[in-house]
Design a protein around this motif. Sequence first.
Motif, PDB file in Angstrom:
ATOM      1  N   LEU A 240      -2.284 -16.666  -4.696  1.00 16.11           N
ATOM      2  CA  LEU A 240      -2.581 -15.671  -5.723  1.00 16.11           C
ATOM      3  C   LEU A 240      -3.224 -14.395  -5.202  1.00 16.11           C
ATOM      4  O   LEU A 240      -2.876 -13.295  -5.648  1.00 16.11           O
ATOM      5  N   LEU A 241      -4.169 -14.483  -4.295  1.00 11.86           N
ATOM      6  CA  LEU A 241      -4.827 -13.263  -3.817  1.00 11.86           C
ATOM      7  C   LEU A 241      -3.850 -12.366  -3.072  1.00 11.86           C
ATOM      8  O   LEU A 241      -3.915 -11.137  -3.183  1.00 11.86           O
ATOM      9  N   ASP A 242      -2.923 -12.975  -2.335  1.00 11.45           N
ATOM     10  CA  ASP A 242      -1.899 -12.172  -1.654  1.00 11.45           C
ATOM     11  C   ASP A 242      -0.921 -11.558  -2.652  1.00 11.45           C
ATOM     12  O   ASP A 242      -0.473 -10.420  -2.484  1.00 11.45           O
ATOM     13  N   VAL A 243      -0.590 -12.319  -3.695  1.00  8.25           N
ATOM     14  CA  VAL A 243       0.276 -11.773  -4.740  1.00  8.25           C
ATOM     15  C   VAL A 243      -0.417 -10.610  -5.432  1.00  8.25           C
ATOM     16  O   VAL A 243       0.189  -9.554  -5.671  1.00  8.25           O
ATOM     17  N   LYS A 244      -1.688 -10.796  -5.745  1.00  7.07           N
ATOM     18  CA  LYS A 244      -2.464  -9.728  -6.372  1.00  7.07           C
ATOM     19  C   LYS A 244      -2.472  -8.474  -5.500  1.00  7.07           C
ATOM     20  O   LYS A 244      -2.274  -7.356  -5.998  1.00  7.07           O
ATOM     21  N   THR A 245      -2.702  -8.639  -4.210  1.00  8.93           N
ATOM     22  CA  THR A 245      -2.730  -7.485  -3.303  1.00  8.93           C
ATOM     23  C   THR A 245      -1.404  -6.746  -3.338  1.00  8.93           C
ATOM     24  O   THR A 245      -1.373  -5.502  -3.378  1.00  8.93           O
ATOM     25  N   TYR A 246      -0.306  -7.487  -3.362  1.00 11.64           N
ATOM     26  CA  TYR A 246       1.015  -6.853  -3.368  1.00 11.64           C
ATOM     27  C   TYR A 246       1.274  -6.115  -4.682  1.00 11.64           C
ATOM     28  O   TYR A 246       1.784  -4.996  -4.688  1.00 11.64           O
ATOM     29  N   ILE A 247       0.891  -6.754  -5.792  1.00 17.12           N
ATOM     30  CA  ILE A 247       1.069  -6.104  -7.093  1.00 17.12           C
ATOM     31  C   ILE A 247       0.223  -4.844  -7.185  1.00 17.12           C
ATOM     32  O   ILE A 247       0.677  -3.803  -7.689  1.00 17.12           O
ATOM     33  N   LYS A 248      -0.995  -4.918  -6.690  1.00 18.55           N
ATOM     34  CA  LYS A 248      -1.872  -3.746  -6.715  1.00 18.55           C
ATOM     35  C   LYS A 248      -1.276  -2.589  -5.936  1.00 18.55           C
ATOM     36  O   LYS A 248      -1.376  -1.425  -6.338  1.00 18.55           O
ATOM     37  N   GLN A 249      -0.608  -2.895  -4.830  1.00 18.94           N
ATOM     38  CA  GLN A 249       0.027  -1.852  -4.033  1.00 18.94           C
ATOM     39  C   GLN A 249       1.146  -1.140  -4.789  1.00 18.94           C
ATOM     40  O   GLN A 249       1.466   0.015  -4.505  1.00 18.94           O
ATOM     41  N   THR A 250       1.729  -1.839  -5.763  1.00 20.87           N
ATOM     42  CA  THR A 250       2.795  -1.233  -6.568  1.00 20.87           C
ATOM     43  C   THR A 250       2.233  -0.399  -7.716  1.00 20.87           C
ATOM     44  O   THR A 250       2.987   0.257  -8.435  1.00 20.87           O
ATOM     45  N   GLY A 251       0.903  -0.472  -7.926  1.00 21.77           N
ATOM     46  CA  GLY A 251       0.278   0.280  -9.009  1.00 21.77           C
ATOM     47  C   GLY A 251       0.306  -0.424 -10.353  1.00 21.77           C
ATOM     48  O   GLY A 251       0.102   0.214 -11.393  1.00 21.77           O
ATOM     49  N   HIS A 252       0.530  -1.734 -10.333  1.00 23.26           N
ATOM     50  CA  HIS A 252       0.628  -2.494 -11.574  1.00 23.26           C
ATOM     51  C   HIS A 252      -0.498  -3.510 -11.712  1.00 23.26           C
ATOM     52  O   HIS A 252      -1.250  -3.763 -10.770  1.00 23.26           O
ATOM     53  N   TYR A 253      -0.596  -4.105 -12.921  1.00 20.72           N
ATOM     54  CA  TYR A 253      -1.625  -5.086 -13.232  1.00 20.72           C
ATOM     55  C   TYR A 253      -1.055  -6.507 -13.124  1.00 20.72           C
ATOM     56  O   TYR A 253       0.158  -6.725 -13.221  1.00 20.72           O
ATOM     57  N   PHE A 254      -1.984  -7.469 -12.997  1.00 21.41           N
ATOM     58  CA  PHE A 254      -1.628  -8.872 -12.842  1.00 21.41           C
ATOM     59  C   PHE A 254      -2.219  -9.648 -14.022  1.00 21.41           C
ATOM     60  O   PHE A 254      -3.434  -9.634 -14.234  1.00 21.41           O
ATOM     61  N   TYR A 255      -1.354 -10.341 -14.799  1.00 21.12           N
ATOM     62  CA  TYR A 255      -1.740 -10.993 -16.059  1.00 21.12           C
ATOM     63  C   TYR A 255      -1.600 -12.510 -15.965  1.00 21.12           C
ATOM     64  O   TYR A 255      -0.752 -13.038 -15.241  1.00 21.12           O
ATOM     65  N   TRP A 256      -2.413 -13.205 -16.805  1.00 19.06           N
ATOM     66  CA  TRP A 256      -2.357 -14.670 -16.832  1.00 19.06           C
ATOM     67  C   TRP A 256      -2.798 -15.170 -18.202  1.00 19.06           C
ATOM     68  O   TRP A 256      -3.670 -14.571 -18.841  1.00 19.06           O
ATOM     69  N   ILE A 257      -2.170 -16.294 -18.663  1.00 19.77           N
ATOM     70  CA  ILE A 257      -2.532 -16.906 -19.946  1.00 19.77           C
ATOM     71  C   ILE A 257      -2.638 -18.420 -19.743  1.00 19.77           C
ATOM     72  O   ILE A 257      -1.680 -19.155 -19.969  1.00 19.77           O
ATOM     73  N   PRO A 258      -3.797 -18.926 -19.308  1.00 26.18           N
ATOM     74  CA  PRO A 258      -3.940 -20.374 -19.083  1.00 26.18           C
ATOM     75  C   PRO A 258      -3.981 -21.161 -20.384  1.00 26.18           C
ATOM     76  O   PRO A 258      -4.444 -20.672 -21.409  1.00 26.18           O
TER      77      PRO A 258
END
Length: 378
Positions: free
Chosen positions: A226-244
Amino acid sequence: MNIFKKLVTLPALLLFALTSCSGDEFKDHMEEISGVYNYPEMYSATNNYISDMCLIYHGRYDAPVSYDKESMKPYVYYTDSTGKKQFLYDAFLFLEIKAADNSSFQENVANVKQDKWQWIIDRQFEDGYGMSAIDEIVDDLSAEGVTPVRKRKVVVAIPMPYSSKNVWGTLDGEQMVMNNDAHRLKVVKWYIDEVQKRWKASNFKNIELAGFYWIAEKLTDSRTLLLDVKTYIKQTGHYFYWIPYFGADGGKDWKQYGFDVAYQQPNYFFVKSTVAKVPATRLNDACQFASRNNMGLEFEFDGNMLTDTLYQRKYTEYIDYFKANKVFDEAPIAYYEGGGYWNKIATSTDPVLVKLHKRLADLIAERQRRADKLSASN
């Protein structure tokens, strides 16, 4: 974070006590949270300026609606009692948990395949449906002089790269094996890149890509990525969402694992909860958990409420409990509607459903008007 926490008003408290649960249950709940809430602000940079996000299960061929232009209209706006068109959801989460052959993507390593992931992208970017339909509807409304203050937003779900010995497909001449975290991360990046390519090629005028959603509703089998995915998404200028889901592994740890925005599922509405005799006070528990952990809430219903008075009551209880817990006043909300049933309720001529639709639609429309005013001050 909303630093201006608000006290529950006496009218809301009385409504809650009279319509939702016993006074003792409500008193216990209010003592624990001290009468204040710590939801994220309804509309702010914290959640990328999204107040009401509707989940759109677009892909499956047996959905109750096709998500064409006509069937998407009730999601974009509704006509109030004065004849005025009111904008509803300001964001749409596109996701799918069924493959083309109707098999499940959930907990199913057999469907962690490149061609199956490509199918989701192709379906969700299909011209005249889903995203495209929303864009066209807003275009038509603008031509009538009914123009939204803000563009509608889209969040796209990332399929879960479940760990297994299976081969997902091939990237850069190398087979991607799903028991290798480097490969799992690489296929997620591929998916994000493909969505962005298709988005750019679509040239939408009235909608914008807000971010990506992690479709697994628990952190099990996700933590190492997840932290690596978050880093990649952040580089694209977008947000990361979740609904547990309620009680999910890692639910309270959402910030620690890189999500920008999280919404808590109450999981009170559903058949499984009915069979398990989950009480309506589950909605209190979900609001309390969300408040403690600075989360939004998910409003939930499905097709059971079309004909079953039990589920019509549950839908009403969501509204009552959310009002009593200041969710409509303060928090961002995601809406699970069973994959097409907001349309069915909105277009029904059944007087009961007409009333139930109007009650929630009026609340969403009012939240949208508040969000419009807030956007003007940003």
